[in-house]
Design a protein around this motif. Sequence first.
Motif, PDB file in Angstrom:
ATOM      1  N   SER A  29      -7.781  57.721 -11.293  1.00  0.00           N
ATOM      2  CA  SER A  29      -8.687  58.657 -11.957  1.00  0.00           C
ATOM      3  C   SER A  29      -8.049  59.129 -13.260  1.00  0.00           C
ATOM      4  CB  SER A  29      -8.990  59.864 -11.065  1.00  0.00           C
ATOM      5  OG  SER A  29      -9.722  59.487  -9.909  1.00  0.00           O
ATOM      6  N   LEU A  30      -8.786  59.033 -14.357  1.00  0.00           N
ATOM      7  CA  LEU A  30      -8.295  59.533 -15.641  1.00  0.00           C
ATOM      8  C   LEU A  30      -9.449  59.619 -16.618  1.00  0.00           C
ATOM      9  CD1 LEU A  30      -7.961  57.071 -17.995  1.00  0.00           C
ATOM     10  CD2 LEU A  30      -6.269  56.325 -16.334  1.00  0.00           C
ATOM     11  N   GLU A  31      -9.238  60.376 -17.687  1.00  0.00           N
ATOM     12  CA  GLU A  31     -10.214  60.512 -18.760  1.00  0.00           C
ATOM     13  C   GLU A  31      -9.526  60.293 -20.095  1.00  0.00           C
ATOM     14  OE1 GLU A  31     -12.066  64.334 -18.390  1.00  0.00           O
ATOM     15  OE2 GLU A  31     -13.435  63.659 -16.807  1.00  0.00           O
ATOM     16  N   VAL A  32     -10.268  59.723 -21.032  1.00  0.00           N
ATOM     17  CA  VAL A  32      -9.745  59.459 -22.369  1.00  0.00           C
ATOM     18  C   VAL A  32     -10.678  60.118 -23.371  1.00  0.00           C
ATOM     19  CG1 VAL A  32      -8.977  57.711 -24.007  1.00  0.00           C
ATOM     20  CG2 VAL A  32      -8.876  57.230 -21.544  1.00  0.00           C
ATOM     21  N   ALA A  33     -10.121  60.944 -24.234  1.00  0.00           N
ATOM     22  CA  ALA A  33     -10.923  61.675 -25.216  1.00  0.00           C
ATOM     23  C   ALA A  33     -11.252  60.795 -26.413  1.00  0.00           C
ATOM     24  CB  ALA A  33     -10.171  62.922 -25.674  1.00  0.00           C
ATOM     25  N   SER A  34     -12.320  61.125 -27.088  1.00  0.00           N
ATOM     26  CA  SER A  34     -12.711  60.407 -28.291  1.00  0.00           C
ATOM     27  C   SER A  34     -11.622  60.510 -29.357  1.00  0.00           C
ATOM     28  CB  SER A  34     -14.024  60.977 -28.822  1.00  0.00           C
ATOM     29  OG  SER A  34     -14.406  60.331 -30.004  1.00  0.00           O
ATOM     30  N   GLY A  35     -11.255  59.378 -29.947  1.00  0.00           N
ATOM     31  CA  GLY A  35     -10.243  59.353 -30.988  1.00  0.00           C
ATOM     32  C   GLY A  35      -8.816  59.372 -30.494  1.00  0.00           C
ATOM     33  N   GLU A  36      -8.631  59.432 -29.182  1.00  0.00           N
ATOM     34  CA  GLU A  36      -7.285  59.494 -28.613  1.00  0.00           C
ATOM     35  C   GLU A  36      -6.643  58.106 -28.602  1.00  0.00           C
ATOM     36  OE1 GLU A  36      -5.104  61.333 -24.625  1.00  0.00           O
ATOM     37  OE2 GLU A  36      -7.228  60.825 -24.552  1.00  0.00           O
ATOM     38  N   THR A  37      -5.326  58.075 -28.648  1.00  0.00           N
ATOM     39  CA  THR A  37      -4.575  56.848 -28.435  1.00  0.00           C
ATOM     40  C   THR A  37      -3.786  56.992 -27.146  1.00  0.00           C
ATOM     41  OG1 THR A  37      -4.360  56.439 -30.804  1.00  0.00           O
ATOM     42  CG2 THR A  37      -2.847  55.271 -29.353  1.00  0.00           C
ATOM     43  N   LEU A  38      -4.105  56.127 -26.171  1.00  0.00           N
ATOM     44  CA  LEU A  38      -3.502  56.198 -24.842  1.00  0.00           C
ATOM     45  C   LEU A  38      -2.684  54.947 -24.588  1.00  0.00           C
ATOM     46  CD1 LEU A  38      -3.396  57.662 -22.028  1.00  0.00           C
ATOM     47  CD2 LEU A  38      -5.320  56.200 -21.373  1.00  0.00           C
ATOM     48  N   GLY A  39      -1.431  55.120 -24.190  1.00  0.00           N
ATOM     49  CA  GLY A  39      -0.570  54.004 -23.842  1.00  0.00           C
ATOM     50  C   GLY A  39      -0.454  53.850 -22.335  1.00  0.00           C
ATOM     51  N   LEU A  40      -0.554  52.630 -21.842  1.00  0.00           N
ATOM     52  CA  LEU A  40      -0.358  52.311 -20.427  1.00  0.00           C
ATOM     53  C   LEU A  40       0.953  51.545 -20.303  1.00  0.00           C
ATOM     54  CD1 LEU A  40      -3.967  51.043 -19.536  1.00  0.00           C
ATOM     55  CD2 LEU A  40      -3.054  53.362 -19.289  1.00  0.00           C
ATOM     56  N   VAL A  41       1.907  52.122 -19.588  1.00  0.00           N
ATOM     57  CA  VAL A  41       3.226  51.516 -19.453  1.00  0.00           C
ATOM     58  C   VAL A  41       3.589  51.390 -17.982  1.00  0.00           C
ATOM     59  CG1 VAL A  41       3.949  52.493 -21.677  1.00  0.00           C
ATOM     60  CG2 VAL A  41       4.481  53.720 -19.564  1.00  0.00           C
ATOM     61  N   GLY A  42       4.656  50.636 -17.718  1.00  0.00           N
ATOM     62  CA  GLY A  42       5.126  50.438 -16.353  1.00  0.00           C
ATOM     63  C   GLY A  42       5.698  49.046 -16.206  1.00  0.00           C
ATOM     64  N   PRO A  43       6.386  48.782 -15.098  1.00  0.00           N
ATOM     65  CA  PRO A  43       6.994  47.463 -14.902  1.00  0.00           C
ATOM     66  C   PRO A  43       5.941  46.372 -14.756  1.00  0.00           C
ATOM     67  CG  PRO A  43       7.152  48.796 -12.903  1.00  0.00           C
ATOM     68  CD  PRO A  43       6.645  49.702 -13.975  1.00  0.00           C
ATOM     69  N   SER A  44       6.375  45.120 -14.907  1.00  0.00           N
ATOM     70  CA  SER A  44       5.475  43.992 -14.713  1.00  0.00           C
ATOM     71  C   SER A  44       4.894  44.033 -13.304  1.00  0.00           C
ATOM     72  CB  SER A  44       6.225  42.676 -14.924  1.00  0.00           C
ATOM     73  OG  SER A  44       6.672  42.571 -16.253  1.00  0.00           O
ATOM     74  N   GLY A  45       3.591  43.768 -13.199  1.00  0.00           N
ATOM     75  CA  GLY A  45       2.941  43.786 -11.909  1.00  0.00           C
ATOM     76  C   GLY A  45       2.495  45.154 -11.437  1.00  0.00           C
ATOM     77  N   SER A  46       2.624  46.155 -12.302  1.00  0.00           N
ATOM     78  CA  SER A  46       2.276  47.527 -11.898  1.00  0.00           C
ATOM     79  C   SER A  46       0.777  47.793 -11.975  1.00  0.00           C
ATOM     80  CB  SER A  46       3.023  48.541 -12.760  1.00  0.00           C
ATOM     81  OG  SER A  46       2.688  48.383 -14.133  1.00  0.00           O
ATOM     82  N   GLY A  47       0.012  46.889 -12.635  1.00  0.00           N
ATOM     83  CA  GLY A  47      -1.433  47.064 -12.727  1.00  0.00           C
ATOM     84  C   GLY A  47      -1.934  47.499 -14.087  1.00  0.00           C
ATOM     85  N   LYS A  48      -1.059  47.506 -15.098  1.00  0.00           N
ATOM     86  CA  LYS A  48      -1.459  47.971 -16.432  1.00  0.00           C
ATOM     87  C   LYS A  48      -2.615  47.154 -17.011  1.00  0.00           C
ATOM     88  CE  LYS A  48       2.489  47.132 -18.351  1.00  0.00           C
ATOM     89  NZ  LYS A  48       3.087  46.411 -17.191  1.00  0.00           N
ATOM     90  N   SER A  49      -2.421  45.837 -17.037  1.00  0.00           N
ATOM     91  CA  SER A  49      -3.451  44.982 -17.621  1.00  0.00           C
ATOM     92  C   SER A  49      -4.726  45.010 -16.793  1.00  0.00           C
ATOM     93  CB  SER A  49      -2.929  43.543 -17.745  1.00  0.00           C
ATOM     94  OG  SER A  49      -1.886  43.469 -18.704  1.00  0.00           O
TER      95      SER A  49
END
Length: 230
Positions: A29-49
């Motif tokens: 669960s998450l929300e992203v605001a208009s104009g925001e820049t959000l980074g998704l990080v974590g180890p390989s296989g963590s589900g980022k992509s």
Amino acid sequence: MTDPVLSISHANLSLDGNAGRVDILHDISLEVASGETLGLVGPSGSGKSSLLMLMGGLEQASSGVITALGQDLTAMNEDQLALFRRDHMGVVFQSFHLIPTMTALENVATPLELAGAKDAFARAAAELEAVGLSNRMDHYPNQMSGGEQQRVALARASAPRPKILLADEPTGNLDETNGAAIINLLFDLRDRHGATLILVTHANELAARCDRVIRLRDGRIDSPVAKAAE
């Protein structure tokens, strides 16, 4: 408070593989605001992509609700999702995904033509000039370096003026110099077009420029939403 440009509520993703059903994302669960820049990080296989693909409607959630620009992506079929992406989203992949039989100009103009833009080639040329490729418009992908191909991919994603720009490891196949140039271009595109930028990255310098960073581990949000390093 304005409505979020993108919202995910209790999303799960499971896929069938050779070894049976695999659970990839758990109760996101998450929300992203208009104009925001959000980074998704974590180890390989963590589900980022996988999470980025859910946001773009490129994967369908097994359960939960995903809305973008007030539209329920989980209620759309494949054709509806494709039209929504065409009109509202730009997607940049690590592996470029350029059409090898088309020139740089044709690659960038194609989504504009599909959207019915009368000035598709003029806009494509302007976008290629903006990413420093005014002298490479008539070149084919195999005539360009990896950094140049990624610039074409960026121009193609941004030419339709998307409200949401998704980038999956945009510097992953590039050397340090080209990676730094692509980072600067990504943020320049965001600033010029006012897009909301969501990106997956292993690069600390790219994550540090985001407004927020979310860390994933084993398909779950691993820590509270963290402010990127200054």
